[in-house]
Design a protein around this motif. Structure first.
Motif, PDB file in Angstrom:
ATOM      1  N   MET A   1      77.398 146.291  19.912  1.00 51.75           N
ATOM      2  CA  MET A   1      76.290 146.010  20.835  1.00 51.75           C
ATOM      3  C   MET A   1      76.524 146.762  22.141  1.00 51.75           C
ATOM      4  N   LEU A   2      75.525 147.489  22.569  1.00 47.46           N
ATOM      5  CA  LEU A   2      75.558 148.309  23.783  1.00 47.46           C
ATOM      6  C   LEU A   2      76.585 149.439  23.698  1.00 47.46           C
ATOM      7  N   GLY A   3      77.175 149.653  22.535  1.00 41.73           N
ATOM      8  CA  GLY A   3      78.178 150.696  22.374  1.00 41.73           C
ATOM      9  C   GLY A   3      79.557 150.303  22.864  1.00 41.73           C
ATOM     10  N   LEU A   4      79.741 149.021  23.160  1.00 40.61           N
ATOM     11  CA  LEU A   4      80.988 148.574  23.776  1.00 40.61           C
ATOM     12  C   LEU A   4      82.188 148.626  22.829  1.00 40.61           C
ATOM     13  N   LYS A   5      81.942 148.749  21.534  1.00 35.90           N
ATOM     14  CA  LYS A   5      83.044 148.929  20.583  1.00 35.90           C
ATOM     15  C   LYS A   5      83.714 150.285  20.826  1.00 35.90           C
ATOM     16  N   VAL A   6      82.931 151.246  21.274  1.00 36.62           N
ATOM     17  CA  VAL A   6      83.441 152.576  21.605  1.00 36.62           C
ATOM     18  C   VAL A   6      83.868 152.607  23.074  1.00 36.62           C
ATOM     19  N   GLY A   7      83.029 152.049  23.931  1.00 35.72           N
ATOM     20  CA  GLY A   7      83.328 152.011  25.360  1.00 35.72           C
ATOM     21  C   GLY A   7      82.061 152.056  26.186  1.00 35.72           C
ATOM     22  N   PRO A   8      82.182 151.685  27.462  1.00 35.58           N
ATOM     23  CA  PRO A   8      80.997 151.632  28.327  1.00 35.58           C
ATOM     24  C   PRO A   8      80.360 153.001  28.594  1.00 35.58           C
ATOM     25  N   GLN A   9      81.075 154.068  28.277  1.00 38.60           N
ATOM     26  CA  GLN A   9      80.505 155.397  28.491  1.00 38.60           C
ATOM     27  C   GLN A   9      79.265 155.626  27.631  1.00 38.60           C
ATOM     28  N   ILE A  10      79.119 154.859  26.547  1.00 38.53           N
ATOM     29  CA  ILE A  10      77.927 154.979  25.699  1.00 38.53           C
ATOM     30  C   ILE A  10      76.691 154.588  26.495  1.00 38.53           C
ATOM     31  N   ILE A  11      76.805 153.522  27.277  1.00 35.77           N
ATOM     32  CA  ILE A  11      75.671 153.049  28.092  1.00 35.77           C
ATOM     33  C   ILE A  11      75.244 154.145  29.055  1.00 35.77           C
ATOM     34  N   LEU A  12      76.217 154.735  29.748  1.00 36.08           N
ATOM     35  CA  LEU A  12      75.914 155.800  30.710  1.00 36.08           C
ATOM     36  C   LEU A  12      75.378 157.048  30.008  1.00 36.08           C
ATOM     37  N   GLY A  13      76.012 157.422  28.901  1.00 37.61           N
ATOM     38  CA  GLY A  13      75.553 158.609  28.174  1.00 37.61           C
ATOM     39  C   GLY A  13      74.108 158.487  27.725  1.00 37.61           C
ATOM     40  N   LEU A  14      73.775 157.329  27.182  1.00 39.09           N
ATOM     41  CA  LEU A  14      72.394 157.117  26.746  1.00 39.09           C
ATOM     42  C   LEU A  14      71.435 156.996  27.928  1.00 39.09           C
ATOM     43  N   PHE A  15      71.917 156.454  29.042  1.00 46.31           N
ATOM     44  CA  PHE A  15      71.079 156.391  30.241  1.00 46.31           C
ATOM     45  C   PHE A  15      70.723 157.801  30.709  1.00 46.31           C
ATOM     46  N   ILE A  16      71.712 158.675  30.713  1.00 44.46           N
ATOM     47  CA  ILE A  16      71.473 160.049  31.155  1.00 44.46           C
ATOM     48  C   ILE A  16      70.496 160.759  30.221  1.00 44.46           C
ATOM     49  N   THR A  17      70.706 160.640  28.913  1.00 50.11           N
ATOM     50  CA  THR A  17      69.800 161.331  27.993  1.00 50.11           C
ATOM     51  C   THR A  17      68.379 160.769  28.061  1.00 50.11           C
ATOM     52  N   HIS A  18      68.254 159.468  28.263  1.00 48.76           N
ATOM     53  CA  HIS A  18      66.915 158.890  28.371  1.00 48.76           C
ATOM     54  C   HIS A  18      66.274 159.217  29.718  1.00 48.76           C
ATOM     55  N   SER A  19      67.082 159.389  30.750  1.00 52.00           N
ATOM     56  CA  SER A  19      66.552 159.847  32.043  1.00 52.00           C
ATOM     57  C   SER A  19      66.030 161.275  31.916  1.00 52.00           C
ATOM     58  N   LEU A  20      66.763 162.104  31.188  1.00 50.19           N
ATOM     59  CA  LEU A  20      66.292 163.473  30.946  1.00 50.19           C
ATOM     60  C   LEU A  20      65.011 163.465  30.108  1.00 50.19           C
ATOM     61  N   PHE A  21      64.946 162.578  29.106  1.00 52.02           N
ATOM     62  CA  PHE A  21      63.707 162.430  28.332  1.00 52.02           C
ATOM     63  C   PHE A  21      62.542 162.158  29.280  1.00 52.02           C
ATOM     64  N   CYS A  22      62.732 161.223  30.201  1.00 52.16           N
ATOM     65  CA  CYS A  22      61.692 160.858  31.167  1.00 52.16           C
ATOM     66  C   CYS A  22      61.251 162.066  31.988  1.00 52.16           C
ATOM     67  N   ILE A  23      62.211 162.769  32.537  1.00 48.07           N
ATOM     68  CA  ILE A  23      61.902 163.927  33.394  1.00 48.07           C
ATOM     69  C   ILE A  23      61.194 165.007  32.589  1.00 48.07           C
ATOM     70  N   PHE A  24      61.697 165.291  31.385  1.00 46.44           N
ATOM     71  CA  PHE A  24      61.102 166.347  30.573  1.00 46.44           C
ATOM     72  C   PHE A  24      59.701 165.981  30.091  1.00 46.44           C
ATOM     73  N   VAL A  25      59.508 164.752  29.596  1.00 46.39           N
ATOM     74  CA  VAL A  25      58.181 164.386  29.095  1.00 46.39           C
ATOM     75  C   VAL A  25      57.174 164.397  30.243  1.00 46.39           C
ATOM     76  N   TRP A  26      57.568 163.901  31.392  1.00 45.52           N
ATOM     77  CA  TRP A  26      56.664 163.896  32.540  1.00 45.52           C
ATOM     78  C   TRP A  26      56.372 165.324  33.001  1.00 45.52           C
ATOM     79  N   GLY A  27      57.414 166.137  33.133  1.00 45.83           N
ATOM     80  CA  GLY A  27      57.226 167.516  33.586  1.00 45.83           C
ATOM     81  C   GLY A  27      56.392 168.329  32.612  1.00 45.83           C
ATOM     82  N   LEU A  28      56.658 168.173  31.319  1.00 47.39           N
ATOM     83  CA  LEU A  28      55.881 168.899  30.327  1.00 47.39           C
ATOM     84  C   LEU A  28      54.426 168.435  30.307  1.00 47.39           C
TER      85      LEU A  28
END
Length: 154
Positions: free
Chosen positions: A108-135
């Motif tokens: 759950m939340l990637g915590l079996k791997v580590g909290p970096q999963i939360i941040l990594g997915l936050f960054i990629t979804h933030s980029l999704f937001c910027i790209f979809v809006w910009g496009l």
């Protein structure tokens, strides 16, 4: 939406997916990615029950990003605002953390791997937001605004 607008929405989604894939693959190959594997590939591996090559994972990723980019355009046209893109991206981020990440075995939340999963997915979804809006600003400019979104008024 017209047939032409559907085509533009699909093209926008494909470009969004390709941009994100290039960034994610570059980060993974350089060792900077916080993810143990691209999530699309991990998901494809999980549902197939075997390890698949990276291009299969990228196709899963491309289909997912294209689908949600088209949904964004279809739901919010003609009001394709940054706030709406951010709300969609936030919802998809949470969905990924509570559905996809546990399915691939990262807990759950990637915590079996580590909290970096939360941040990594936050960054990629933030980029999704910027790209979809910009496009959207390029593919579906608002009346009275240039593709950059700046009106002729000062």
């Amino acid at each position: 939406m017209t047939q032409r607008e559907w085509g533009k929405a699909i093209a926008l989604g494909l470009i969004n997916g390709i941009l994100l894939a290039v960034i994610m693959v570059t980060l993974k190959k350089s060792g900077l990615s916080p993810m143990p594997a691209p999530l699309g590939l991990a998901f494809a591996d999980t549902i197939s029950g075997r390890h698949l090559p990276l291009p299969i994972g990228l196709l899963f990723h491309l289909a997912y990003v294209t689908f949600w980019s088209v949904v964004f355009v279809a739901l919010f046209r003609p009001h394709l605002t940054f706030a709406r893109a951010a709300m969609l991206a936030a919802g998809l981020w949470i969905f990924a953390l509570i559905v996809f990440v546990p399915i691939v075995g990262w807990g759950m939340l990637g915590l079996k791997v580590g909290p970096q999963i939360i941040l990594g997915l936050f960054i990629t979804h933030s980029l999704f937001c910027i790209f979809v809006w910009g496009l959207c600003r390029v593919f579906f400019p608002q009346p009275g605004h240039h593709a950059t979104g700046i009106s002729g008024q000062t």
